[in-house]
Each structure stands twice: as C-alpha cells, then as structure tokens.
Design a protein around this motif. Sequence first.
Motif, PDB file in Angstrom:
ATOM      1  N   GLY A   1       0.939   7.141   5.642  1.00  0.00           N
ATOM      2  CA  GLY A   1      -0.309   6.736   5.002  1.00  0.00           C
ATOM      3  C   GLY A   1      -0.943   7.909   4.276  1.00  0.00           C
ATOM      4  N   PRO A   2      -2.027   7.646   3.542  1.00  0.00           N
ATOM      5  CA  PRO A   2      -2.589   8.700   2.693  1.00  0.00           C
ATOM      6  C   PRO A   2      -3.188   9.870   3.476  1.00  0.00           C
TER       7      PRO A   2
ATOM      8  N   PHE B   1       9.084  13.301   0.439  1.00  0.00           N
ATOM      9  CA  PHE B   1       7.628  13.148   0.454  1.00  0.00           C
ATOM     10  C   PHE B   1       7.165  11.778  -0.016  1.00  0.00           C
ATOM     11  N   ASP B   2       8.035  11.088  -0.742  1.00  0.00           N
ATOM     12  CA  ASP B   2       7.822   9.688  -1.051  1.00  0.00           C
ATOM     13  C   ASP B   2       7.674   8.909   0.262  1.00  0.00           C
TER      14      ASP B   2
ATOM     15  N   LEU C   1      -8.016   6.182  -4.301  1.00  0.00           N
ATOM     16  CA  LEU C   1      -7.518   6.857  -3.103  1.00  0.00           C
ATOM     17  C   LEU C   1      -8.648   7.543  -2.334  1.00  0.00           C
TER      18      LEU C   1
ATOM     19  N   ARG D   1       4.445   9.827   2.417  1.00  0.00           N
ATOM     20  CA  ARG D   1       3.234   9.114   1.988  1.00  0.00           C
ATOM     21  C   ARG D   1       3.279   7.657   2.441  1.00  0.00           C
ATOM     22  N   GLU D   2       4.487   7.079   2.302  1.00  0.00           N
ATOM     23  CA  GLU D   2       4.635   5.665   2.600  1.00  0.00           C
ATOM     24  C   GLU D   2       4.481   5.370   4.095  1.00  0.00           C
ATOM     25  N   ARG D   3       5.056   6.219   4.926  1.00  0.00           N
ATOM     26  CA  ARG D   3       5.080   5.905   6.358  1.00  0.00           C
ATOM     27  C   ARG D   3       3.905   6.494   7.113  1.00  0.00           C
TER      28      ARG D   3
ATOM     29  N   GLN E   1       5.669  13.670  -5.603  1.00  0.00           N
ATOM     30  CA  GLN E   1       6.075  12.493  -4.838  1.00  0.00           C
ATOM     31  C   GLN E   1       4.884  11.869  -4.114  1.00  0.00           C
ATOM     32  N   TYR E   2       3.992  12.694  -3.588  1.00  0.00           N
ATOM     33  CA  TYR E   2       2.828  12.155  -2.887  1.00  0.00           C
ATOM     34  C   TYR E   2       1.967  11.341  -3.854  1.00  0.00           C
TER      35      TYR E   2
ATOM     36  N   ARG F   1     -10.191   5.718   0.504  1.00  0.00           N
ATOM     37  CA  ARG F   1      -9.252   5.505   1.614  1.00  0.00           C
ATOM     38  C   ARG F   1      -9.043   6.779   2.420  1.00  0.00           C
ATOM     39  N   LEU F   2      -9.172   7.940   1.769  1.00  0.00           N
ATOM     40  CA  LEU F   2      -9.028   9.197   2.520  1.00  0.00           C
ATOM     41  C   LEU F   2     -10.242   9.397   3.420  1.00  0.00           C
TER      42      LEU F   2
ATOM     43  N   ARG G   1       0.743   5.550  -7.601  1.00  0.00           N
ATOM     44  CA  ARG G   1       1.011   4.843  -6.353  1.00  0.00           C
ATOM     45  C   ARG G   1      -0.026   3.755  -6.136  1.00  0.00           C
TER      46      ARG G   1
ATOM     47  N   LEU H   1       0.815  -1.208   0.000  1.00  0.00           N
ATOM     48  CA  LEU H   1       0.000   0.000   0.000  1.00  0.00           C
ATOM     49  C   LEU H   1       0.851   1.261   0.000  1.00  0.00           C
ATOM     50  N   ASP H   2       0.457   2.235  -0.801  1.00  0.00           N
ATOM     51  CA  ASP H   2       1.098   3.550  -0.890  1.00  0.00           C
ATOM     52  C   ASP H   2       2.485   3.517  -1.514  1.00  0.00           C
ATOM     53  N   ARG H   3       2.916   2.346  -2.020  1.00  0.00           N
ATOM     54  CA  ARG H   3       4.231   2.297  -2.654  1.00  0.00           C
ATOM     55  C   ARG H   3       4.147   2.881  -4.061  1.00  0.00           C
ATOM     56  N   LEU H   4       5.303   3.335  -4.553  1.00  0.00           N
ATOM     57  CA  LEU H   4       5.389   3.881  -5.905  1.00  0.00           C
ATOM     58  C   LEU H   4       5.254   2.738  -6.915  1.00  0.00           C
TER      59      LEU H   4
END
Lengths: 131, 409
Positions: free
Chosen positions: B76-77, B68-69, A55, B72-74, B300-301, A58-59, A28, A14-17
């Motif tokens: 969460g959205p 910012f990559d 997304l 987002r990853e750590r 990045q987000y 999920r927000l 993502r 989740l949320d990975r590029l």
Amino acid sequence: MTMPPTIDIGRALLDRLVTDVDGRPLGRVDDIELRTPEAGGPPVIEAILCGPMALGPRLGGRVGTWWLSVGRRLRPESNPEPVRIPLALVTELRPGEVRLSISRDDAGTLQLRDWVLDKLIAPLPGSGVAT
Amino acid sequence: MSKLASITLGILTAIGGFLDIGELVTGSLTGARFGMSLAWVVVLGVAAIMLYADMSGRIAAITGRAVFDIVRERLGPRAGLVNLVASFLINFLTLAAEIGGVALALDLASDVSYLLWVPLVSLLAWVVIWRLPYQAMERVYGLMGLALIVFVVALVKLHPSWSGLWHGASHPTVPTGEGHPTWFYYAIALFGAAITPYEVFFFSSGAIEEGWTRKDLAESRANILVGFPLGGALTIAWMALAAVVLQPRGISVDHLGQAGLPVAFALGKVGVAFMLVGFFAATFGAAMEVTLSSGYILGQYLGWSWGKKLRPREAPRFYAVCLLVLFGATGLVLTTIDPVKLTEYAVVLSAVALPLTYFPILVVANDRTYLGDDVNSWWMNLLGTGFLVVIVVASAAAIPLMIATKAGL
C-alpha cells in the motif's frame, strides 16, 4: 469494456499501474471516486484518480498534507482537483495493471514530467531534445 | 550473442552488485579482527540473495513487474512510502561509499588524493548512464571485475594452513579480547553487505530492461547459480587474506590501503595492479547500479516511465532522479566523510530496511494470478521464510547493537 460487475477494489484496482492505449505508464491508481446511486444500492466506481492530489489524502498525516500541496502546485489554479479518469476509459484489468483506451498525453497526469523535461533534461548536452 | 549478454548480466550483478565496497570493507575488516569466524555469514548471505534474486527475476520475467512495483501494490502507499524513503536513503549512502571506493582505488594507484578524483568519477558515472548502452556497460564492468580473481591467486601464493582456515570457518568462536555484541554487530554488517536492497532492485529492473520472458528463466537461474557464489567465494578469499596476513600482525583495517596489503605482500606490484583494476570495476559498476536503482524505485512507486533503455526525453523524471542522486552523493563524499565508516553504516542500515522489500517479493512469488504454475515450490518457501526470519531478527538487532558497541569499537 470487460469489467466484471463486482471487483475487489483493494486487490484489483488501488495502487495498480495505469497504462495508456500503447502500454506506456501514466501513473498509478492513487485513489478512486465512488458514487452512491440515488435509487439506493451499493456504491458504484465512477473514476480512478491519479497524482499527488489523490495520493496525499491516502498517505495521511503531515506527509500527506505536504504531498497534497506539491500536487496543488502541479495542477492549474482553475482546477485544483486530482486528475480524474472516468471508468469508461478503462479497457482491461490485468494483474497489476489498469489499461486505458486513450493516449497518455491526453490523460493530464504528466505535468511534472513535462516540467522536468523542459527545465532540467532538455538543456543538458546530449539529451536528444531539440531546443 | 544474447546468451553471452545475459550471462554477463549475471557476472556484473555478482561483481558489481554482490562484491562491491560493502564486501571489500566488511570482508577485510572482519577477517583482520575475527579471522574466519564470520565466514558462515557470507555463505548465509549468498544463499539468501540467490533465493530472493531468483524470485524477483522470475516475477519480472513472467509478469513484467519490478520489485518496487510490487512493494507499492502489496504494502500500500504508506508502508510502501516508508520502504521507499528508507531504501532511497540507504541507496544514497551506498552510492557515496561506492564513489569514495572508486576514488580511493584511483588514489592508491596514482598517489593523488581521492578527493580530487571524486568529481571526475562522478562525471564519468554520469556520462556512462547518460550515453553508454546498457549492454556495453554490463560487459565492460563485468569483465574488468574478474580481475578480483587475484584474491584467490594471492591466497594460494601465501600457502596458508588450509585446514586452519577451514577449522576457523567451521568452528566459529568469538576471538579472545572481542565481545559477543561486537561480533554479532559485524555479522549483521556482513549480512547486510551481502543482501543490500539495491541488488534485487537492479536485478529485477535489469531483467525488464533486457526484455526477459519465461524463456529466459533457465538463463536467469544460471546467472544466479554462477554469479552470486562466485562473488561469495571471492569475498571469502578476501576475508581469508586478511585473516592470514593482517590478524596475526594485529593490523586493523581503517583504510582500503590496509585492506590491500595482503595482496601486495603475496604478489607485489603486479598483484596490486590487478587488485586496483578489480576494485575500480567492482565499485564503479556498483555505483552505476545504485544510481539506476534510485531512479527505478522512485519511478516504480509513482508509476513513471523508467529505464536506461529509454532515451532521456522518453523518461525525463527517471534521468533527473539519477542525476540528482549522483550529484548529492558526490557532495556527501566531498565533505571528507570517511568512506570506510560510511560503508559500515550503509551495510548495517541495509539490514534494518530489508524486511519491507523481501516480504512483498515472497508474497507475490506465491500468487498464482500473477505467476501461474511458476510460483515458489515448497522448499523455496521454507528457505525463503527461514531467511526472512533471519532478516527480521538482524533488522531488529542492528540498531541496538550499533548503539551498544558504539558502531563496532
């Protein structure tokens, strides 16, 4: 595909590029699609979902609804679903990155990019886009 | 040549990133009001930004992931989005303040109202972002920014009581007639100016744009060890100038022109010329960095292609965001809002939003699946956690202090 049989979705997916076969970013992992096998057993990951339509939910809340409606405008009316990338297209899970076997032009996540390119960037002098 | 290039990255980040409109306004303003009693905040801020720039640069070089990559990853959205919106807003205010700063420097040099300079400054900024190669941009503004060494020359020329300055800095007390809340409010402003979020956004994204790898880490450290302390030393010299010249005469700093008086007093026209070149380079370089940072963090987000190395048609959304932000910030300055006040708000709000950026950096800097053996050492974690505590306290105290002191009155 080199996918382990079980993975920690939150940590590795989740949320990975998401990158294409050439390593170019295409979005993502905004959500994932799970399927419960008819024979029973734990759910299986079917696909990764990309874009605002994935997304938004999920927000949550008002922001999520708004995000979703932006996404809906970017999708064709005939197919108002999030962009779906079957798990079979994933070739590798790297730290912070999900690599696909296809080119990003075939993934269907770049509608906003194409719109911005056509309407905003290309008309500017020196954009390097032949008009 | 690439060694020279990466050291100029350090100098640009120091001059444009560290020493920008935030330091020029808060340094002089606090020097004129509180003497050297807040110099310790600059030292603390430099140490904090050095540590977190090192972590974000190391993460970028080894994993190719920008700040910012990781956010987002750590986070969460949702928390990531909160940070994105806050950082974007602060970037926007900071950019407007930097554009105002460039225009004020040109106003002081030409006697033509800064409002007439604003559109030209923005147009020039756009041309640089749109057309000028990355390294050319860095070298030009990095080298021009060195003109700010005039602060040190002016201070030496004034023959101040060095022991008096040192005593004021090493025995911080609130001057009579000033309240503790105001003193702490400006401490937060100085701290926020030192560790403005765009610095780590730009530092890590710039490292990726320059294609840093593990091999470049030694140079990255050299940049940090030279660049940020240089920026901090110039800020303290700038503060000391105000403490020596402005404070005894009861002159307060409401305008960049008043902030420049000590240099004019010490060195005359030549000094002022150097100072204005330095002002221009520092604020213009920072305006570039802040504009690019807005594109970096949004890209990045959301997982876009981003970067100035890419041509506009390769990263259209990134360039579109930079253009729109620049356009909007120009509009904000043209409302005739006071650029000095704008700067004060931008640096204080920086302090409010920072924990959401620094926390994920600290977490990932300890993740062995990402960094292998290059994770933080124990002393980095000790210091990093200590600074994070300071940042959280400053973040929580900033808004109440702003209200209690009516924003530093």
